[in-house]
Design a protein around this motif. Structure first.
Motif, PDB file in Angstrom:
ATOM      1  N   GLN A  39      41.396  28.459  47.294  1.00 25.15           N
ATOM      2  CA  GLN A  39      41.406  28.789  45.882  1.00 25.15           C
ATOM      3  C   GLN A  39      41.102  30.275  45.693  1.00 25.15           C
ATOM      4  N   ARG A  40      41.394  30.776  44.495  1.00 20.79           N
ATOM      5  CA  ARG A  40      40.997  32.139  44.182  1.00 20.79           C
ATOM      6  C   ARG A  40      39.481  32.246  44.238  1.00 20.79           C
ATOM      7  N   MET A  41      39.000  33.407  44.644  1.00 25.28           N
ATOM      8  CA  MET A  41      37.545  33.613  44.735  1.00 25.28           C
ATOM      9  C   MET A  41      37.247  35.092  44.554  1.00 25.28           C
ATOM     10  N   SER A  42      36.007  35.376  44.200  1.00 27.37           N
ATOM     11  CA  SER A  42      35.598  36.772  44.135  1.00 27.37           C
ATOM     12  C   SER A  42      35.632  37.353  45.547  1.00 27.37           C
ATOM     13  N   ALA A  43      35.857  38.651  45.629  1.00 30.67           N
ATOM     14  CA  ALA A  43      35.851  39.281  46.947  1.00 30.67           C
ATOM     15  C   ALA A  43      34.477  39.165  47.595  1.00 30.67           C
TER      16      ALA A  43
END
Length: 316
Positions: free
Chosen positions: A294-298
């Motif tokens: 999934q998308r995630m913060s860096a």
């Protein structure tokens, strides 16, 4: 005024809603693209416009091609004074364009004649435009070449992506189409020929355009990432694996670029993200998506994936 609405995606829904709620408009029918398989399960789903029309009890017609004898007959049966076209997805032949008394009026998501074509929202952001807008236009047989009726502009903010700008322009277009039809109905509409010499084109976006070329400047790459969000997505590679890039910032807090090659990691900010050297300046990656994740913060990415100063992003 008897009106037929032609549209297919989410962008067109706000305009449909506005027309339905306007007391001087009699929306007699909706034309939308055929239902298609969508999503991971590949289930047949109605178009967003069809879904809204059905909810409101409006008759929906979904021909493979509207400019056929069957399509023409249906439009003649509805007998519209005017046809509104918003991201319908088919080229209309002259017989359709000439059928209503007041013609066919289109909502286009740019300040025409700039960004005629399929992807005006993407191209405006990718090209670093500071403003864009919506134009209502009397359609002719050309590609977004008809006479402009009303136009309204909006600023493109630094935080804007294709997704956020899409929503702004959809709402703007929904308001502008009602004003346009009101002016036509009252006989006060003004039609302005476009200056073809000032025309630019917004070609359809391809997934391949989303691959980052780190030799380009930080501002250009930042614009590309915003201009590919949420579709089709900008991307690069890390150790051979796909890494999608969703959010970033131009980074001006370090002088560590001396000797660094484009694509190299020059700094790792554990709480912020990953600083990458570009051909001109540096870029801080703040939201990413590893392959099959999934998308995630860096910052979250750095907790699960080892990446250090000197590592390189991009194809080997």
């Amino acid at each position: 005024m008897r009106v037929v609405f032609m549209g297919t995606p989410d962008f067109a829904v706000s305009a449909l809603e506005s027309l339905c709620e306007s007391d001087f408009i009699d929306l007699v029918g909706v034309v939308s693209q055929p239902d298609r398989r969508r999503g991971r399960g590949q289930k047949v789903k109605p178009t967003p416009v069809k879904k809204e029309a059905v909810k409101r009890g409006i008759e929906v017609f979904q021909p493979k091609k509207v400019s056929t004898p069957e399509g023409i007959d249906k439009l003649k049966e509805w007998n519209p004074d005017l046809i509104v076209v918003v991201a319908y997805g088919q080229i209309l032949k002259k017989e359709v364009l000439d059928l209503p008394q007041y013609g066919c009026v289109n909502i286009h998501a740019s300040l025409l004649p700039k960004y005629r074509g399929a992807a005006p929202i993407h191209r405006a952001i990718i090209n670093g435009e500071k403003k864009t807008g919506v134009t209502t236009m009397l359609m002719d047989e050309g590609m977004d070449t008809g006479d402009a009726i009303l136009m309204e502009e909006v600023e493109i903010g630094k935080e804007d992506t294709v997704g956020s700008l899409h929503d702004k322009l959809a709402e703007l277009g929904a308001d502008l189409i009602v004003k346009t039809l009101k002016a036509i109905d009252e006989g006060s509409a003004s039609y302005q020929k476009q200056d073809d010499a000032k025309a630019t084109y917004a070609d359809k976006i391809s997934k391949a355009e989303g691959e980052i070329d780190w030799s380009k400047g930080a501002i250009e790459i930042w614009n590309l990432i915003r201009g590919m969000n949420p579709w089709p997505g900008a991307y690069t590679y890390y150790k051979g694996d796909l890494l999608k890039l969703w959010e970033s910032e131009v980074y001006n807090k370090t002088k560590e670029e001396e000797g660094a090659n484009p694509g190299n990691v020059v700094k790792v900010e554990d709480d912020l993200g990953i600083v990458i050297q570009t051909g001109k300046g540096q870029l801080l990656l703040t939201k990413v998506q590893p392959a099959s994740k999934q998308r995630m913060s860096a910052a979250d990415y750095l907790r699960g994936y080892k990446i250090n100063k000197g590592n390189r992003l991009g194809k080997a």
